[in-house]
Every structure is written in C-alpha cells, then in structure tokens.
Design a protein around this motif. Structure first.
Motif, PDB file in Angstrom:
ATOM      1  N   LYS A  51     -12.217   7.850  12.093  1.00 14.45           N
ATOM      2  CA  LYS A  51     -11.515   8.245  13.250  1.00 14.45           C
ATOM      3  C   LYS A  51     -12.622   8.614  14.420  1.00 14.45           C
ATOM      4  O   LYS A  51     -12.482   8.975  15.507  1.00 14.45           O
ATOM      5  N   ASP A  52     -14.034   8.446  13.909  1.00 11.77           N
ATOM      6  CA  ASP A  52     -15.138   9.182  14.697  1.00 11.77           C
ATOM      7  C   ASP A  52     -15.992   7.746  15.198  1.00 11.77           C
ATOM      8  O   ASP A  52     -16.969   8.043  15.632  1.00 11.77           O
ATOM      9  N   SER A  53     -15.466   6.726  14.855  1.00 13.51           N
ATOM     10  CA  SER A  53     -16.413   5.289  14.997  1.00 13.51           C
ATOM     11  C   SER A  53     -15.592   4.772  16.356  1.00 13.51           C
ATOM     12  O   SER A  53     -14.548   4.816  16.859  1.00 13.51           O
ATOM     13  N   VAL A  54     -16.711   4.118  16.745  1.00 15.71           N
ATOM     14  CA  VAL A  54     -16.398   3.235  17.996  1.00 15.71           C
ATOM     15  C   VAL A  54     -17.032   1.776  17.787  1.00 15.71           C
ATOM     16  O   VAL A  54     -17.963   1.644  17.367  1.00 15.71           O
TER      17      VAL A  54
ATOM     18  N   THR B  43     -20.198  17.445  13.602  1.00 18.25           N
ATOM     19  CA  THR B  43     -19.253  16.584  12.941  1.00 18.25           C
ATOM     20  C   THR B  43     -18.386  15.753  13.590  1.00 18.25           C
ATOM     21  O   THR B  43     -17.873  14.861  13.166  1.00 18.25           O
ATOM     22  N   ARG B  44     -17.830  15.986  14.992  1.00 18.10           N
ATOM     23  CA  ARG B  44     -16.793  15.247  15.585  1.00 18.10           C
ATOM     24  C   ARG B  44     -17.299  14.782  16.742  1.00 18.10           C
ATOM     25  O   ARG B  44     -17.817  15.562  17.812  1.00 18.10           O
ATOM     26  N   ARG B  45     -16.838  13.545  17.228  1.00 21.47           N
ATOM     27  CA  ARG B  45     -17.385  13.156  18.587  1.00 21.47           C
ATOM     28  C   ARG B  45     -16.064  13.143  19.534  1.00 21.47           C
ATOM     29  O   ARG B  45     -16.182  13.096  20.592  1.00 21.47           O
ATOM     30  N   PHE B  46     -14.831  13.214  18.778  1.00 19.67           N
ATOM     31  CA  PHE B  46     -13.635  13.086  19.659  1.00 19.67           C
ATOM     32  C   PHE B  46     -12.867  14.316  19.551  1.00 19.67           C
ATOM     33  O   PHE B  46     -13.055  15.211  18.564  1.00 19.67           O
ATOM     34  N   LEU B  72     -14.962   5.975  27.965  1.00 17.60           N
ATOM     35  CA  LEU B  72     -15.209   6.469  26.479  1.00 17.60           C
ATOM     36  C   LEU B  72     -15.344   8.009  26.966  1.00 17.60           C
ATOM     37  O   LEU B  72     -14.889   8.923  25.868  1.00 17.60           O
TER      38      LEU B  72
END
Lengths: 328, 328, 328
Positions: A51-54, B43-46, B72
């Motif tokens: 879920k954190d990947s692009v 921990t999170r990019r989204f 993005l």
C-alpha cells in the motif's frame, strides 16, 4: 549471477531475465501466485500488501494488454501505478533514459516496468538506478514475466511443476524474433521439459541447443506428439519478403487448422501469448478444456503480483528503516 | 490582492501567480512541505487527508513529468485524479474553456490543474468557476508550483529560508520565454536573494529590474561568484534564426561545461527544472552533492502536496457543511 | 425481454438498451441515484460498495466526458477502472472484438463500458462474455445511461417522475443520427410525457411514431408550448451538403437564440447532453434556474453509480460463492 539482480536499496531487486532466477526463487514465485489465486477464489481480490509502493510503467513499445496486466497486478496489492506515456513524455524531448529513470525515482516510484526495443535496456536501467526494474520485453531478448506466467499455467494444467519433466512442448512461429520463445525455453528446460522450436528456416535461431531445445521446420512432423502446442503471434510485417512470400504460404505450413488439430494428442493443449491473429496462427475454435489462452491472461496477473510482492515487499519495509538512517 | 485568489466556495482557493501569496502563506507552504518530507521518511507516504477530493488535470501543452508530479501529490493525500487528455477531449470539439470547466466541476472535481499556452488563462478560469485552480504553467507568464518547489529545495540546501538573503542565484538561458525564471525571480526577491538573469540579448526580458533582478549577457562573468547556477531548459526551436545561428554557438557561451564548472565556487550548486538536454545546457557529470536536480523533482511533489492541502483541505470540510445548507 | 439483459454469471447483468428495463427497474435506478445524491450532500462522496470490482472502459469512439463520468461513478463506489485506449491497444493489431472481451474478462474485469460505432455491438458483446456490459453509445442506436441520467434530472426538476406525464418535451436537432434522442424518447414515452422531435426533414427519423413521438420541422411552431427544450449537439460535418447548405442556414431555423428564448414558457427549461457548440445550438446566456445542463453532467455520474450498483453489487457477492463452488 544467482538470485534476482541485486539493487542499491536493500531488499529491492530487479527481474530482467530468467537466468537471474534460482530454481528455488522460481518455485517461490509459483507458490506466491498460487496463494493469490486462492485469495481470488475466496473473499477478496485486493489487499494492501504494497500500500505504500508506487510502480511506474515505461513502455517504449505499445502494449495495452501487458501494461494493464502489470497495472492490475500492482493495484491488487494496493500499490499506486503511474504510466509514463512515452510518446507524450520527456523521452520524446530528448531526455536520456538514465535521466528519465532518475526522475521516475525522484517522483517517488519504487519500481519501473520497462518495455524497450533494445536488448538489455532493462538490465542497464537496473544498473543505473535504485528502482526495482521489471523487464516487460526487451527487443528479441526476454519477456520473463510472460514466461513465468505461462509456467504457472502449465504447472496448474499438469497438476504440479514436477510433472513438467515428462512433457513435450512445441513453440511454433517466428522463433528468431520471439522474446517469449527465448524466456520460455530457458524456463522449461530448467524443469526438464522437452522443448521443440518449430518455424521456417529464416525464423529459426542459429543454435536451438543453446536454448536447451530441439528444432523442426515442419509442424506436421511435430503436431501429433506434443503435450502442448504454444503458438506465437505472427508479426505480419516480418513475413513479407522473407522465406515465405505471403501470409498464405506461411499459414499453409504453420497454422493450427482443423486437420492439424485433429492429429493432436487427446489431452494436449494449446497456448498463445495473445493477441491471436484469427485465421493466421489459429483457424479452429478450440474447446475450452483444450485451450489455456484465457488462463494465461488470468495467470499473468497473478504471477506479476507474485513478482511485485517478491521484489517490493521487503524493499517497502527497508525503505523506511534505511531512509530513517540516512535521511532523518 | 492579498492571500491566495479567493473563490466562490468558502475555504477553496486558487494559486495562479506568486504575487497572490503573502510571505506568511509562503512560509506556511514550506512548513507543510517539510512535514510531508518527515512523514515520507517515517512509516507512511500515503494519507487520507483529502480522501473525499477529486482533482482534474487539464494540460493544453504536454508535460508528463509535471502532470505526474501533481497526480502523485494529490494521490498521496488520498484524492482521486482524473486526467482530461485535451487532444482527445471535448476541447478539441470546439467546446469553450468555460464550458469545459463547468463540466469538470459538475463531474465532481474540486480542483483543476491547468497548463495553457495563453498567459492568464488559469486566472480567468478561477474567475469563472468554483473550482480551486492551480496554474501549472501559462504561456511565458508563471509556473508557481515549480518556483515554490525550487524555493523549498534551496531552503533545505541552505538550512533555512532565512539563509537565502545572503545568496546569489544566476538563472541562465532563455529568460524571455521562461515562466520558471519569472516565478522564481519574484519569489527569491521576496526573501532577499540576489538574482542575476543570464542569457543572450534576444532572450532577455526588457526590464530585469521589474523582476527585482540584475542581468548579464555573459555567463563567464557570473559563473565564479554565485551560490546557485539555475540552468533553464533550452527549446531548440527557439534558437534557430535568433541571435545565435545554431545550438553550437549558444552552447559555446551558455553551457555549463567542464571549464566553467571548475570556476564555480566550492560549495555552489546546480539546479535545472528538467528535463535536461544533455550536451546543451549541461555537459558535465555533476557530483551528487553539487546537484539539486533530483531533489527538485522530489521536492516538487512535496510542495504540490502542500499546495493541495492548503487550497482543498478547508474546502473539503466546507463543502459538506455548505452544501448541507444550500442543497439539502 | 424483461429486465436487464441476463448474463452467464448469476447476478451480473448488462444494460444495452432502454427496452431491456422494466418500469420498476427504472424507478429502482432513480431511487438509487437519489440515495447517492443525498450521500454526496452529506459527509462522504466515496464508498466501498464495489471495492472488489474492476470496470474496464472500451471506447471505439473518443469521448473524454462520457468516459470520465463512468470512471468517476465506478471509483466513487470503490471499484477500480482500467481504460483500454483503443487506438493504442491490441484492437488496432487486428484482434477480434470477442478476443478483446475475453482478455478483459481474464484480466479480472467484472464489467465493460463500451462505446462503438456499430449499432448492436454492446448487445453482441453481452452475448459473448460473462462481463456485465454497459452501452455507452452504439452508432445511431442508443445511449441508455445518458437518457436515464436525463430522466433523473427531469424527475428532480419537476419534483417526481410522476409529474412527467403532464409535460411536453421537444428534442431539437439531428434526430436521425442521435442515439440520445432515441433512448430518451423511448424512456419518456414510458412515463407518459409528450415528446416532439424537431429538426429539418433530412435529419428526421422515418417513423417518429415508432418512438412514441410527434414531430415538427419548425422550431418556432413548438418553442412556445413546451416545458423542456432538449437541444442536441450538432455534428458540423453532417450539415454540409445536406438539406441545409451551411451551418448558418441551420442555425437560422433551429438555434435557441434570444428571440426564441423570449417566447419560451415562463418556467420551461433547457437541456443539452454537451458539449455545447456555442453559437450553433445555443446563442443565449441562460439564467441558472432555466438551464439543466450542468445538472445533467452531475446527475449523469449519480445515475451511472446507480447502474453499476445494480448490475455489479449482486455479481460481486455471487462471484465469490459461485467461484467458490466451481473453482476451489
């Protein structure tokens, strides 16, 4: 080289050619794909495993089908996908391939799926960047995820990869220019299958034995004694002016028509990487149990999920801790 | 005008030019971008900060790179993004720009990111619709998010926006046609930096002082005494028939080559908005610590997140309550 | 045929033409759309009602507006959307339409939204595949979701579908080639509205009565006595060489200009499926309360949500249990 191509980012790896994979890695990928198949039959098709990947797709040759297969595979694991439509992008403004990849990486992508007309381009990209690179077809070289998906289809059809050792598979068509033929021969040879490459002389590779395969110029000689007939897609523009003066003369000798179909062994099956040129490679309506063609598309998505899971899941964990060290 | 351009929907605002922003709004945007950078390292990019928002991209000039940066940025905040591919859309059927924007709004978009060949088009759109409008480049006028992202990169490189007052930045290339040069000069002037615009006479603006900048026609005069060399991308078609008869004669005078690079101050850095024409603007491999180019791409996403957050977060809250009043 | 087109996958159904729908199904769709409207006015625009579904768009004719409306509708219910850009896809490589749909299905799509120049193509696809098929316009035949969305707009404007029986609606323009005219006449006739088709003789259908409608060649005769003026979009290329020698001669007779607008009944309203050719179909700035045009776009999304919900929600539940039986 053992294992997937290593990568400057710990845990993140690339898949550029079949020879990069150890036998146990291949078995691991088959096992992961099988788990996704089971999940699909259960309650959920989508997870948040990545879920954190692009993931970026970078196709220098058009292929909606393959691009969508990768896109859906990544999305089903919760990753975001960005498409770098090459014709419209900076690439057409003269930007170098390395600069493009640096930009993709800086935009936040973890992996790039590359299709490129030049053999070795994905391997080169993998050496330049910290992105995980997946080869989606490079020139006449390899198309590893197609071959792995096909292996998964064969393994399911024959109830286990262990049963492939006793099987004979004919790959039919323009062997010389086929990256699928190359990747699939390499892969099937590893599991003991007999591969026979079938096509006209001007479409045959120089040394079939280097691919661990036999060869034949005559489909009629082969059609009755194989377990699998793998038909390649014919590029019409490759026919004109070659050994065969026309599509007609090619199809007379290499098309799966009704007569040849009736000579196939009772439980043998037909495969094709798609899209099928009806009336060229294939001129018969196959009963469902004799065709793996739709299954190949379905399994292609599951195998690409397995590949993303393997090359990115650890990376995603590491990215945080690693960047935490260097960047905070 | 103080503050971001106001908008009929309370809380929703537009960003069309640097002069719309107060100093404290700029500092607020830098602060938000910094928070997103820290989250990215964690921990999170989204997130789901804008999970109910829809952002449309409307690019009348191609730019995959800029469009993906906005895409993005919005997606990392949980917004949905729709791309109105202009060539394929109703716009090419003769629909008016206002009707297009009304449609985008009626389809449910909250913001529209516009790139347009005409100066002032985004401002005009902002006056027509209740959409939040973000200027992604209008003719030779402005490109405010690029300039804000670059300011963020500079602020990070020099450890705080307060340190920019003592710095000297040369912007090199086709100043006359560069919206980046215009937005960036305006912005850096606000923080006390010395800006010198460098390029051939036919590519220079009439009154550099109106941009708060000095100017020079000679890169060699400037290259040794600046803290930052900001190279603009050269549009090859602008060279032919101008002051310089060829790319060669241009590059002889304005390219960052090995000789000029060696004359740069020890800790000075190089920037470029990308994509780089290797061999035109730049003919030297820069050591990582001397180049901000990848950092600019990375920070561009973070700054665009900050902009979306600022112009939409409140709007999203208000939309509910407000529509609840008028529409229920 | 009663109900939506049935489908090999239990619970999954297709919408290819208005006649497939029973009156109660139409009322059910209106009710669902109304629920989504209420949700939109409340706290959330996005749900996860179809979170395991995948919708593919397959447009053989360009229409960004319609494709985005379907895309947003599916995404607002939590479905994933893949776009099979036809020009770039295998379709252009000579793949058959059936093979394309088999591939879409094997890639994991549950529904396909089809726009096609040939009348009946969506119905044919529905007979071939287990995908739910939604007709997004087939030749001059039907465009059912546009008509259903317009019915929803009319129902809202006149405070209930029951009030449509007393209303008179003129549809103006190129009736002969309009799938919207066909779908909308069929639909309004079901609810007792009087429909009058207005256009030049060479743009009129042979038997308006077969659509349950009256007809007129003279807008001036009709404009003062209708509750709704539904203007169709004019395809400029259809004018040249027909009954009218030029756009000018057409607009003189069928444009809603200031003079005709002033003759309209006080509370009558104007509709248009968009995009509007300003200066052709319409040459007057309408006050907001007299135009449903933006409302039609807004309601188009809500109605498409209703359609997806109806044809996929059950399917999604069934897919699991059914595949659980056959595939596990």
């Amino acid at each position: 080289m053992t294992g997937l191509t290593s990568n400057p980012v710990p845990g993140r790896r690339s898949l550029t050619q079949i020879s990069d994979l150890s036998d146990s890695e291949i078995v691991d990928l088959l096992g992961r794909a099988e788990i996704y198949r089971k999940q699909e039959l259960g309650t959920r098709r989508f997870s948040d495993e990545l879920k954190d990947s692009v993931v970026a797709t970078l196709f220098f040759e058009g292929s909606t089908r393959t691009r969508l297969s990768f896109t859906l595979a990544a999305e089903r694991l919760g990753a975001r996908v960005i498409d770098l439509a090459v014709s419209a992008s900076s690439v057409s403004k003269g930007e170098s391939l390395k600069d493009t990849c640096d930009t993709v990486s800086a935009l936040g992508a973890d992996a790039v799926v590359v299709r490129h007309p030049n053999e070795g381009a994905p391997l080169q990209i993998a050496s330049w960047t910290s992105l995980a690179v997946v080869n989606a077809g490079d020139g006449c070289h390899e198309h590893p995820t197609q071959a792995l998906g096909d292996l998964f289809s064969l393994s399911s059809a024959f109830e286990g990869v262990g049963n492939l050792a006793a099987k004979k598979i004919a790959i039919v068509g323009d062997i010389l220019h086929s990256r699928v033929a190359r990747s699939l021969s390499a892969l099937l040879g590893r599991f003991g299958s007999k591969v026979v490459l079938v096509g006209p002389p001007d479409m045959m590779v120089d040394r079939p034995s280097a691919l661990g395969a036999e060869f034949s110029f005559d489909l009629d000689e082969v059609v009755g004694e194989v377990d699998v007939l793998y038909l390649l897609r014919i590029q019409r523009e490759r026919i004109q002016g070659g050994y065969h003066s026309s599509i007609d003369s090619y199809t007379r000798r290499f098309q799966l028509d009704q007569k040849r179909y009736l000579r196939m062994a009772p439980k043998s099956i037909v495969m094709h990487p798609g899209p099928v040129n009806r009336g060229v490679e294939l001129a018969v309506k196959l009963p469902e149990e004799r065709s793996l063609i739709s299954e190949q598309v379905r399994n292609g998505v599951l195998m690409r999920m397995a590949v993303f899971s393997k090359i990115l899941a650890t990376a995603s964990d590491d990215r945080r801790s690693q960047r935490g060290v260097f960047g905070d």
